[in-house]
Design an enzyme around this catalytic site. Structure first.
Site, PDB file in Angstrom:
ATOM      1  N   LEU A 103       0.852  -1.194   0.000  1.00 25.37           N
ATOM      2  CA  LEU A 103       0.000   0.000   0.000  1.00 25.37           C
ATOM      3  C   LEU A 103       0.890   1.247   0.000  1.00 25.37           C
ATOM      4  CD1 LEU A 103      -2.858  -0.962   2.473  1.00 25.37           C
ATOM      5  CD2 LEU A 103      -2.511  -1.609   0.080  1.00 25.37           C
ATOM      6  N   GLY A 150       1.048  -5.183   1.318  1.00 24.32           N
ATOM      7  CA  GLY A 150      -0.002  -5.183   0.298  1.00 24.32           C
ATOM      8  C   GLY A 150       0.413  -5.936  -0.953  1.00 24.32           C
ATOM      9  N   ASN A 155       4.584  -7.743   6.455  1.00 21.20           N
ATOM     10  CA  ASN A 155       5.549  -7.149   7.401  1.00 21.20           C
ATOM     11  C   ASN A 155       4.999  -5.951   8.159  1.00 21.20           C
ATOM     12  OD1 ASN A 155       5.433  -5.561   5.060  1.00 21.20           O
ATOM     13  ND2 ASN A 155       7.403  -4.621   5.537  1.00 21.20           N
ATOM     14  N   GLU A 156       3.691  -5.799   8.213  1.00 26.98           N
ATOM     15  CA  GLU A 156       3.096  -4.586   8.791  1.00 26.98           C
ATOM     16  C   GLU A 156       3.597  -4.255  10.196  1.00 26.98           C
ATOM     17  OE1 GLU A 156       1.593  -6.724   6.909  1.00 26.98           O
ATOM     18  OE2 GLU A 156       0.156  -5.757   5.571  1.00 26.98           O
TER      19      GLU A 156
HETATM   20  C1  LIG Z   1      -8.254  -2.301  12.262  1.00 21.17           C
HETATM   21  C2  LIG Z   1      -7.279  -2.690  11.190  1.00 21.17           C
HETATM   22  C3  LIG Z   1      -6.501  -1.530  10.692  1.00 21.17           C
HETATM   23  C4  LIG Z   1      -5.417  -1.890   9.784  1.00 21.17           C
HETATM   24  C5  LIG Z   1      -4.701  -0.630   9.453  1.00 21.17           C
HETATM   25  C6  LIG Z   1      -3.456  -0.742   8.701  1.00 21.17           C
HETATM   26  C7  LIG Z   1      -3.497  -1.649   7.522  1.00 21.17           C
HETATM   27  C8  LIG Z   1      -2.300  -1.418   6.726  1.00 21.17           C
HETATM   28  C9  LIG Z   1      -1.904  -2.529   5.879  1.00 21.17           C
HETATM   29  C10 LIG Z   1      -0.637  -2.105   5.188  1.00 21.17           C
HETATM   30  C11 LIG Z   1      -0.189  -2.678   4.126  1.00 21.17           C
HETATM   31  C12 LIG Z   1       1.000  -2.143   3.441  1.00 21.17           C
HETATM   32  O1  LIG Z   1       1.257  -2.538   2.333  1.00 21.17           O
HETATM   33  S1  LIG Z   1       1.989  -0.907   4.208  1.00 21.17           S
HETATM   34  C13 LIG Z   1       3.374  -0.758   3.106  1.00 21.17           C
HETATM   35  C14 LIG Z   1       4.426  -1.799   3.452  1.00 21.17           C
HETATM   36  N1  LIG Z   1       5.577  -1.661   2.508  1.00 21.17           N
HETATM   37  C15 LIG Z   1       6.798  -1.736   2.879  1.00 21.17           C
HETATM   38  O2  LIG Z   1       7.155  -1.906   4.071  1.00 21.17           O
HETATM   39  C16 LIG Z   1       7.831  -1.534   1.784  1.00 21.17           C
HETATM   40  C17 LIG Z   1       8.551  -0.230   1.994  1.00 21.17           C
HETATM   41  N2  LIG Z   1       9.541  -0.021   0.911  1.00 21.17           N
HETATM   42  C18 LIG Z   1      10.718  -0.667   0.920  1.00 21.17           C
HETATM   43  O3  LIG Z   1      11.050  -1.522   1.756  1.00 21.17           O
HETATM   44  C19 LIG Z   1      11.628  -0.326  -0.238  1.00 21.17           C
HETATM   45  O4  LIG Z   1      11.176   0.866  -0.849  1.00 21.17           O
HETATM   46  C20 LIG Z   1      11.643  -1.427  -1.322  1.00 21.17           C
HETATM   47  C21 LIG Z   1      10.215  -1.797  -1.742  1.00 21.17           C
HETATM   48  C22 LIG Z   1      12.408  -2.671  -0.781  1.00 21.17           C
HETATM   49  C23 LIG Z   1      12.385  -0.850  -2.541  1.00 21.17           C
HETATM   50  O5  LIG Z   1      13.654  -0.396  -2.119  1.00 21.17           O
HETATM   51  P1  LIG Z   1      14.501   0.512  -3.117  1.00 21.17           P
HETATM   52  O6  LIG Z   1      15.771   0.801  -2.428  1.00 21.17           O
HETATM   53  O7  LIG Z   1      14.515  -0.124  -4.461  1.00 21.17           O
HETATM   54  O8  LIG Z   1      13.652   1.852  -3.292  1.00 21.17           O
HETATM   55  P2  LIG Z   1      13.473   3.001  -2.197  1.00 21.17           P
HETATM   56  O9  LIG Z   1      14.522   4.033  -2.446  1.00 21.17           O
HETATM   57  O10 LIG Z   1      13.347   2.412  -0.846  1.00 21.17           O
HETATM   58  O11 LIG Z   1      12.038   3.582  -2.593  1.00 21.17           O
HETATM   59  C24 LIG Z   1      11.901   4.361  -3.779  1.00 21.17           C
HETATM   60  C25 LIG Z   1      10.867   5.407  -3.454  1.00 21.17           C
HETATM   61  O12 LIG Z   1       9.604   4.732  -3.196  1.00 21.17           O
HETATM   62  C26 LIG Z   1       9.135   5.122  -1.924  1.00 21.17           C
HETATM   63  N3  LIG Z   1       8.389   4.001  -1.347  1.00 21.17           N
HETATM   64  C27 LIG Z   1       8.843   2.763  -1.123  1.00 21.17           C
HETATM   65  N4  LIG Z   1       7.869   1.987  -0.629  1.00 21.17           N
HETATM   66  C28 LIG Z   1       6.753   2.775  -0.545  1.00 21.17           C
HETATM   67  C29 LIG Z   1       5.413   2.578  -0.110  1.00 21.17           C
HETATM   68  N5  LIG Z   1       4.978   1.392   0.321  1.00 21.17           N
HETATM   69  N6  LIG Z   1       4.559   3.615  -0.152  1.00 21.17           N
HETATM   70  C30 LIG Z   1       4.968   4.828  -0.592  1.00 21.17           C
HETATM   71  N7  LIG Z   1       6.230   5.100  -1.024  1.00 21.17           N
HETATM   72  C31 LIG Z   1       7.103   4.060  -1.004  1.00 21.17           C
HETATM   73  C32 LIG Z   1      10.363   5.482  -1.126  1.00 21.17           C
HETATM   74  O13 LIG Z   1      10.022   6.320  -0.037  1.00 21.17           O
HETATM   75  C33 LIG Z   1      11.187   6.197  -2.186  1.00 21.17           C
HETATM   76  O14 LIG Z   1      10.603   7.476  -2.343  1.00 21.17           O
HETATM   77  P3  LIG Z   1      11.549   8.741  -2.770  1.00 21.17           P
HETATM   78  O15 LIG Z   1      12.486   8.936  -1.612  1.00 21.17           O
HETATM   79  O16 LIG Z   1      10.580   9.879  -2.968  1.00 21.17           O
HETATM   80  O17 LIG Z   1      12.258   8.289  -4.019  1.00 21.17           O
END
Ligand SMILES: CCCCCCCCC/C=C/C(=O)SCCNC(=O)CCNC(=O)[C@H](O)C(C)(C)COP(=O)(O)OP(=O)(O)OC[C@H]1O[C@@H](n2cnc3c(N)ncnc32)[C@H](O)[C@@H]1OP(=O)(O)O
Length: 301
Positions: free
Chosen positions: A107, A152, A176-177
């Site tokens: 997400l 997500g 991994n939330e």
């Molecule tokens: C009651 C019940 C209630 C429930 C209430 C809650 C429910 C929630 C459920 C949640 C579900 C989810 O999916 S929460 C999301 C979980 N996702 C993650 O943890 C992944 C996070 N991202 C990463 O680990 C990394 O970006 C990865 C994907 C490995 C790629 O690594 P890279 O080195 O190639 O790239 P990065 O430099 O890190 O990222 C490139 C750019 O993309 C951005 N970016 C990366 N992931 C992003 C993301 N998910 N959303 C937005 N932006 C993201 C970074 O900030 C950078 O932005 P710039 O700096 O501007 O370039």
């Protein structure tokens, strides 16, 4: 199932001329797509009939840099899925990524951080809709997972009928939330439990496990791990196996197995949205998201 996501006027406008892939208005070959191969799509989602497999569409996610599931991206995915569901020439979809090394980063955190309750509610409705659309699809849906797939992205993979993961140690997959200081909602949990079992899911959810390919295969979160250059061909051959089953019997069986899980959400979608908005709006949760976003920025050095 009609697309019930209430699209914002902006999003609706964005999608109106949605066959924007150059030269790929429905029925005409897209640039470089090969003669006569009909494809369609939108800025972030390219759908190409598989030239080597009749009735199969390849849906490529291309929302750089990380295929984060923004509201616009979710909307485009939903529109493409609905179009494929309504086009009787298609019987199966292979979902894959056009962003190197990343299937989907999950997400889009910026849709949940610093946003007002109304936006969060609209966003969550779209997240629910994508899951329901994929999880209950009448089509055979195979994930050709060619990159990392956290949260997500993992849910999208789990919602497929079958998962092929590239054997690259960087391409971890999992819910991994908790590592972000948030939680997976009950229907994310349900799909993981259905896939890897209760004890393995309980442990993986609490610890926020991101399984590297070998562990992902062992725990059962994916069905096959193959060399990166064989992901698409493997997905295609598995698709042929699934399409050898009469559609009606397979669809009824898929529904038999999956509907009880989907019903748990369908019976309480609004309550789930309200729960999400209440949870994500908490100061402590917003702070956790802020810390995590900062960490992502610092990581870039
Ligand atoms: C009651 C019940 C209630 C429930 C209430 C809650 C429910 C929630 C459920 C949640 C579900 C989810 O999916 S929460 C999301 C979980 N996702 C993650 O943890 C992944 C996070 N991202 C990463 O680990 C990394 O970006 C990865 C994907 C490995 C790629 O690594 P890279 O080195 O190639 O790239 P990065 O430099 O890190 O990222 C490139 C750019 O993309 C951005 N970016 C990366 N992931 C992003 C993301 N998910 N959303 C937005 N932006 C993201 C970074 O900030 C950078 O932005 P710039 O700096 O501007 O370039």
């Amino acid at each position: 199932m009609a697309l019930t996501v209430g699209l914002r006027p902006l999003t609706r406008a964005l999608l109106r001329p949605w066959a924007r892939v150059p030269g790929a208005a429905l029925g005409r070959p897209a640039a470089g797509s090969g003669d006569g191969v009909r494809c369609f799509g939108s800025p972030r989602v390219l759908v190409e009939p598989d030239p080597a497999a009749v009735g199969v569409a390849v849906m490529k996610m291309r929302n750089p840099p990380v295929n984060s599931l923004s509201l616009e991206f979710l909307t485009e995915l939903l529109i493409s899925l609905e179009k494929l569901e309504n086009d009787k020439t298609f019987r199966g979809i292979i979902i894959t990524s056009d962003c190197p090394g990343i299937f989907s980063a999950g997400l889009d955190l910026l849709e949940m951080y610093g946003r007002d309750p109304a936006h969060c509610a609209e966003y969550w409705k779209a997240v629910q809709e994508l899951w329901l659309r994929v999880y209950l699809s009448n089509l055979v849906v195979i994930g050709a997972i060619n990159g990392i797939s956290p949260a997500g992205g993992c849910l999208l993979s789990l919602s497929c009928d079958y998962r092929v993961l590239a054997n690259n140690p960087k391409y971890a997959i999992g819910l991994n939330e908790t590592l972000l200081g948030i939680i997976a909602p009950f229907w994310f949990k349900d799909v993981l439990v259905n896939t890897i079992g209760h004890r393995a899911a309980e442990r993986a959810l609490q610890l926020g496990f991101l399984f590297p390919p070998s562990d992902a295969l062992q725990v059962g979160i994916v069905d096959q791990v193959v060399p990166e250059d064989q992901v698409q061909s493997t997905a295609r051959s598995v698709m042929a196996q699934w399409l050898a089953i009469p559609d009606h019997a397979r669809q009824l069986t898929k529904n038999l197995v999956r509907k009880p899980t989907a019903d748990r959400l369908l019976q309480q979608r609004d309550a789930d949205i309200q729960n999400f908005v209440r949870f994500i709006s908490r100061d402590s949760i917003q702070k956790s998201l802020h810390v995590y976003l900062e960490k992502l920025k610092q990581k870039k050095g």
